[in-house]
Design a protein around this motif. Sequence first.
Motif, short mmCIF file in Angstrom:
data_model
loop_
_atom_site.label_atom_id
_atom_site.label_comp_id
_atom_site.label_asym_id
_atom_site.label_seq_id
_atom_site.Cartn_x
_atom_site.Cartn_y
_atom_site.Cartn_z
N ALA A 1 0.81 -1.22 0.00
CA ALA A 1 0.00 0.00 0.00
C ALA A 1 0.84 1.27 0.00
O ALA A 1 0.50 2.24 -0.68
N PHE A 2 1.91 1.28 0.76
CA PHE A 2 2.79 2.44 0.83
C PHE A 2 4.22 2.09 0.41
O PHE A 2 5.15 2.83 0.71
N GLY A 3 4.39 0.99 -0.25
CA GLY A 3 5.71 0.55 -0.69
C GLY A 3 6.41 1.61 -1.53
O GLY A 3 5.80 2.23 -2.39
N ARG A 4 7.67 1.82 -1.22
CA ARG A 4 8.54 2.76 -1.94
C ARG A 4 8.09 4.20 -1.87
O ARG A 4 8.34 4.98 -2.81
N CYS A 5 7.41 4.57 -0.80
CA CYS A 5 7.08 5.99 -0.59
C CYS A 5 8.35 6.68 -0.10
O CYS A 5 8.69 6.63 1.09
N ALA A 6 9.05 7.30 -1.00
CA ALA A 6 10.41 7.78 -0.76
C ALA A 6 10.53 8.81 0.36
O ALA A 6 11.55 8.87 1.03
N LYS A 7 9.51 9.62 0.58
CA LYS A 7 9.62 10.71 1.56
C LYS A 7 8.87 10.45 2.86
O LYS A 7 8.84 11.30 3.74
N LEU A 8 8.28 9.28 2.99
CA LEU A 8 7.51 8.95 4.19
C LEU A 8 8.45 8.77 5.38
O LEU A 8 9.39 7.98 5.33
N LYS A 9 8.21 9.53 6.46
CA LYS A 9 9.08 9.47 7.63
C LYS A 9 8.41 8.89 8.88
O LYS A 9 9.06 8.34 9.74
N LYS A 10 7.08 9.05 8.97
CA LYS A 10 6.38 8.58 10.17
C LYS A 10 5.00 8.07 9.79
O LYS A 10 4.32 8.68 8.96
N VAL A 11 4.61 6.95 10.41
CA VAL A 11 3.29 6.36 10.20
C VAL A 11 2.61 6.19 11.55
O VAL A 11 3.19 5.57 12.45
N VAL A 12 1.43 6.75 11.68
CA VAL A 12 0.61 6.57 12.88
C VAL A 12 -0.67 5.88 12.45
O VAL A 12 -1.45 6.43 11.67
N ILE A 13 -0.87 4.67 12.95
CA ILE A 13 -2.07 3.91 12.61
C ILE A 13 -3.03 4.03 13.78
O ILE A 13 -2.69 3.67 14.91
N GLN A 14 -4.21 4.54 13.52
CA GLN A 14 -5.19 4.75 14.58
C GLN A 14 -5.84 3.43 15.00
O GLN A 14 -5.90 2.47 14.23
N SER A 15 -6.34 3.41 16.20
CA SER A 15 -7.04 2.26 16.74
C SER A 15 -8.23 1.91 15.85
O SER A 15 -8.99 2.78 15.46
N GLY A 16 -8.34 0.64 15.52
CA GLY A 16 -9.40 0.16 14.63
C GLY A 16 -8.83 -0.68 13.51
O GLY A 16 -9.47 -1.61 13.03
N ARG B 1 1.27 -7.73 3.47
CA ARG B 1 2.63 -8.08 3.07
C ARG B 1 3.30 -6.88 2.38
O ARG B 1 2.74 -6.27 1.47
N ALA B 2 4.49 -6.55 2.87
CA ALA B 2 5.31 -5.48 2.29
C ALA B 2 4.58 -4.13 2.23
O ALA B 2 4.88 -3.29 1.38
N ALA B 3 3.64 -3.91 3.13
CA ALA B 3 2.82 -2.69 3.11
C ALA B 3 3.65 -1.41 3.12
O ALA B 3 3.28 -0.42 2.49
N PHE B 4 4.78 -1.42 3.82
CA PHE B 4 5.64 -0.25 3.90
C PHE B 4 7.05 -0.57 3.40
O PHE B 4 8.01 0.12 3.76
N ALA B 5 7.18 -1.57 2.59
CA ALA B 5 8.50 -2.02 2.12
C ALA B 5 9.23 -0.92 1.35
O ALA B 5 8.63 -0.18 0.58
N ASP B 6 10.52 -0.85 1.59
CA ASP B 6 11.41 0.06 0.87
C ASP B 6 11.06 1.53 1.03
O ASP B 6 11.35 2.34 0.15
N CYS B 7 10.47 1.88 2.17
CA CYS B 7 10.29 3.29 2.53
C CYS B 7 11.59 3.71 3.22
O CYS B 7 11.71 3.66 4.44
N GLU B 8 12.56 4.08 2.43
CA GLU B 8 13.93 4.25 2.92
C GLU B 8 14.11 5.38 3.90
O GLU B 8 15.09 5.40 4.65
N GLU B 9 13.19 6.33 3.97
CA GLU B 9 13.30 7.44 4.92
C GLU B 9 12.44 7.24 6.16
O GLU B 9 12.44 8.08 7.05
N LEU B 10 11.71 6.13 6.22
CA LEU B 10 10.81 5.89 7.36
C LEU B 10 11.60 5.74 8.65
O LEU B 10 12.50 4.91 8.75
N LEU B 11 11.25 6.54 9.65
CA LEU B 11 11.93 6.55 10.94
C LEU B 11 11.09 5.95 12.06
O LEU B 11 11.63 5.35 12.98
#
Length: 85
Positions: free
Chosen positions: A15-30, A36-46
Amino acid sequence: TIEIPGHVETIGMLAFGRCAKLKKVVIQSGCKHIGRAAFADCEELLEVIVPDTVKEIEPLAFSGCKKLVNVCLPSNLGDLARLTK
């Protein structure tokens, strides 16, 4: 930063694979499932915050996230090694 609202129950495969500028993900309750590989290769993800409502995270969900240093996961998850390998 992306906030995934609580009415989203599933984050799909790549879903968010290879999002080059993504740094933070907050998933809300629910949310219940991270695909599989939902955030794969998000190289800037901290940082990723996963709520207790998530019952399954499929393999490779965060593979290739080379800068990922802060991950808050629910205590009810099993084998975590498969998330990045």
